[in-house]
Design a protein around this motif. Sequence first.
Motif: not given
Length: 308
Positions: A179-191, A198-202, A148-154
């Motif tokens: 918020y979206a990073m939290f939501w997506i990661t929470q939903a991904a964990l069971p899978h 998990i890689i997050n773009t800081s 999972l790569v949480n990369n989207a940003a504004y």
Amino acid sequence: MPDRGGDRTMERMADQTTPQDPTTQHPDPDTQSAEQIAHPGHTDDMDQQPDHGEESYRGSGRLEGRRALITGGDSGIGRAVAIAFAREGADVAISYLPEEEDDARETLAWVEKAGRRGLALPGDIRDEELARSLPGRVVEAFGGLDVLVNNAAYQMAQSGGLADITTEQLDRVLKTNVYAMFWITQAALPHLDKGASIINTSSIQAFHPSPPLLDYASTKAAIYNFSKGLAQQLAADGIRVNAVCPGPIWTPLIPATMNAEKVEQFGADTPLGRAGQPAELAPAYVFLASQESSYVTGDRIMVTGGRS
């Protein structure tokens, strides 16, 4: 659609095998167009096109058989990571705003040209229901999720500083970036199984915030902190969490969110004297997604052109 000029591709690939001067390898700020484009920014609208590794990145099977979800995968860093992942053997799903459909289709064309499956997931991840649906949709299409790569940003620069940041802008920045990073990661964990990444773009903004980007910089600090904390939570489960912290990178977001003067000098204050290209970030994500980084978690990779 992708340029299928084989001779030019091989020439660019050959260049990657010999040392190059990093100060001149890519254009410096003087060659960038200072013309602004409409947000969210489309790659084709840029006079100086970013390098996503289309003609230079060569894979070696480091992600063979893995299944990845990349948010904000239509252009910029996300496109470069998608291309690299596909050439390393991964199937790639990308989420993106519906108005970025053309860029997304271009990215997926490169994924499919690499012989891997691509999945388009349009929608605004500020919508909690949509955000939480993304991992499950990847599992349904690919049979699982490994990276999972949480990369989207504004971001939207405000020359007036804090006083000019409206509640509407703050809400958009926080929901898109945090918020979206939290939501997506929470939903991904069971899978996610043992060995998942998990890689997050800081960003360098997490450590050296620019006054015009105060809200954006604050979210990037939160993303880095989230990565370190989550890594501790998930270590016993065999799931690694890390962050990549880019410096100034030439993407459509820059001319779409900064004034002409800032765009013209973008990246000039780095020791290498230029902005980075998305292709120069992709190997960091590949490393963190691969088994080669099996003893790396709760950490960061800085790709900043020398800015500390």
